[in-house]
Enzyme design. Structure first.
Site, PDB file in Angstrom:
ATOM      1  N   GLU A 124       0.813  -1.224   0.000  1.00  0.00           N
ATOM      2  CA  GLU A 124       0.000   0.000   0.000  1.00  0.00           C
ATOM      3  C   GLU A 124       0.845   1.272   0.000  1.00  0.00           C
ATOM      4  O   GLU A 124       0.662   2.168   0.829  1.00  0.00           O
ATOM      5  CB  GLU A 124      -0.969   0.001   1.180  1.00  0.00           C
ATOM      6  CG  GLU A 124      -2.021  -1.088   1.088  1.00  0.00           C
ATOM      7  CD  GLU A 124      -3.097  -0.983   2.159  1.00  0.00           C
ATOM      8  OE1 GLU A 124      -2.951  -0.158   3.083  1.00  0.00           O
ATOM      9  OE2 GLU A 124      -4.083  -1.734   2.076  1.00  0.00           O
ATOM     10  N   GLU A 182      -5.344  -8.473   0.475  1.00  0.00           N
ATOM     11  CA  GLU A 182      -6.120  -8.078   1.658  1.00  0.00           C
ATOM     12  C   GLU A 182      -7.561  -7.833   1.250  1.00  0.00           C
ATOM     13  O   GLU A 182      -7.830  -7.255   0.202  1.00  0.00           O
ATOM     14  CB  GLU A 182      -5.590  -6.792   2.313  1.00  0.00           C
ATOM     15  CG  GLU A 182      -4.289  -6.914   3.057  1.00  0.00           C
ATOM     16  CD  GLU A 182      -3.898  -5.610   3.765  1.00  0.00           C
ATOM     17  OE1 GLU A 182      -4.801  -4.813   4.120  1.00  0.00           O
ATOM     18  OE2 GLU A 182      -2.691  -5.389   3.943  1.00  0.00           O
TER      19      GLU A 182
END
EC number: 3.2.1.86
Length: 477
Positions: free
Chosen positions: A170, A378
């Site tokens: 991320e 995720e």
């Protein structure tokens, strides 16, 4: 497309779950580990919910065998975890901490002994504080070689046992909060610094992938991108333009660079006019072209809806970090776009939209644009879980995960090459900004913001549900 008979999940689909070192390990200063930027940042009053930090977290460092045994009981096929850079290199470079490497040796071997595929994340935000102090971390090109040396150390140590690797987790979310909202280290608000540091991170990512090809030639590697597909609020052309702007600035800026080694032209020109475009030096584009991944890692939680934002319009709005539903504020870039509540979607207590079909849409967009396999690294629901009568009846989590997995199956039928699915998360863990109240796991951990309690593990209802999903390779959905 409507599929009367959706395809089954692939035979060797990686049914997994995920975590991050700082959020679970604890042992923040044990066995030679050096401090990370989060060890320092969380000590600043007001930066985290009720001052929570990862000094103990859920004590995975001392309880990993217990946790892996639970993974094996569930039947996990894959477990994504991250290595703490300062646990291996206490000062970010120089002397190696053998005890740190030994811990991950033990974790990997324990996973493999239970037939669980390790998925190793190289960087999940815990930058060594020593490198931040020395040269500002990702604001210096010095980090490219230091990160590469760290990565090569792990490739050489674990490459014989680990097939799947994630470079940066991320990057978009972490750098946005580090340099735009000031909610992550280094805690500044400066768009020029944001784009400069982000460019250096792209270079570090590409260099790590280039080295990976040499040291782990049979492995697979890619970044994990926090992907929130954009929607327009309406079919009004100005909203469509805002949506296009959002896709370019919030998604394609990263995905184009990861997959093609180039920046999208329209946002780059816009940043040049603003004086925010990153500095591109000789050799940069050649290196970036060498960083093409084997897969695109997708961390998906929500879609975001956009509308026109005038030049004197909305800028940064307050983010809901308390779980008090309805406190999220509109945010945007004046003259470019602003966020808007989607009237067709419900939200979590943290005001994140719940949009299973949005996951399918995102998977299709990536597949059509980049023609690469996708690995969902995720996906999950954070909520206020409560223990009642010795268990956690988290039917809301089951509903969330089931609906998203059903859309994964639809996406596979559409033609998406989906490698696997890692839920967030296996056990409850520390949320970076939300403490321990926001729980994601299949396994409840008995602790809160005020007390570590006994850290006892308790299987939630969702544990048994996912166990059955894995056992049937998704047919029980």
């Amino acid at each position: 497309m409507i599929h009367q008979h959706p395809e089954s999940f692939p035979k060797h689909f990686l049914w997994g779950s995920a975590s991050a070192a700082y959020q679970i390990e604890g042992a923040w200063n044990e066995d030679g580990k050096g401090p990370s930027v989060w060890d320092v940042f969380t000590k600043i009053p007001g930066k985290t919910f009720k001052g929570t930090n990862g000094e103990i977290a859920v004590d995975h460092y001392h309880r990993f065998k217990e946790d892996v045994a639970l993974m094996a009981e569930m039947g996990l096929k894959a477990y994504r975890f991250s290595v703490s850079w300062p646990r291996v290199f206490p000062k970010g470079k120089g002397e190696i901490n053998e005890a740190g490497l030994a811990f991950y040796d033990s974790l990997i071997d324990e996973l493999l002994s239970h037939h669980i595929e390790p998925v190793l994340t190289l960087y999940h935000w815990d930058l060594p504080q020593a490198l931040m102090d020395e040269y500002g971390g990702f604001e210096s090109r010095n980090i490219i070689e230091d990160f590469n040396h760290y990565c090569i150390t792990l490739y050489k140590r674990f490459g014989d046992r680990v097939k799947y690797w994630v470079t940066l987790n991320e990057q978009n979310y972490n750098f946005n909060h580090g340099f735009i909202t000031a909610m992550h280290p280094p805690g500044v608000k400066d768009r020029k610094r944001f784009y400069e540091a982000n460019h250096i991170a792209f270079l570090a990512n590409a260099k790590a992938i280039e080295s990976f090809r040499e040291y782990v030639p049979e492995g697979k590697i890619g970044p994990s991108f926090a992907y929130s597909p954009a929607y327009p609020l309406s079919s009004h052309p100005e909203d469509i333009l805002a949506f296009e702007n959002a896709e370019e600035f919030t998604n394609n800026w990263w995905l184009d660079m990861y997959c093609w080694g180039t920046y999208p032209q329209i946002p780059f020109r816009c940043l040049e006019k603003q004086g925010w475009a990153p500095t591109i030096e000789a050799g940069d584009m050649d290196l970036l072209a060498k960083g093409k991944p084997d897969f695109v890692g997708v961390n998906y939680y929500q879609t975001i809806t956009y509308e026109r934002n005038p030049l004197d319009g909305v800028s940064e709005g307050k983010m809901n970090t308390t779980g008090q539903k309805g406190t999220n504020q509109e945010t945007g870039i004046p003259g470019v776009f602003k966020t808007k509540k989607n009237p067709h979607l419900t939200t979590s207590n943290w005001d994140w939209t719940i949009d299973p079909i949005g996951l399918r849409i995102g998977l299709r967009r990536i597949t059509s644009r980049y023609q690469l396999p996708v690995f969902i690294t995720e996906n999950g629901l954070g909520e206020f879980d409560k223990v009642e009568d010795g268990t956690v009846q988290d039917d809301y989590r089951i509903d969330y995960l089931r609906s998203h997995l059903e859309q994964c199956r639809q996406a596979i039928s559409d033609g998406v090459d989906l490698i696997g699915y890692c839920s967030w998360s296996f056990t409850d863990l520390l949320s970076w900004l939300n403490g321990y109240q926001k729980r994601y796991g299949f396994v409840y951990v008995n602790r809160d913001e005020e007390s570590t309690s006994d850290l006892k593990r308790l299987k939630k209802k969702s544990f048994y549900w996912y166990q059955d999903v894995i056992k049937t390779n998704g047919e029980s959905l």
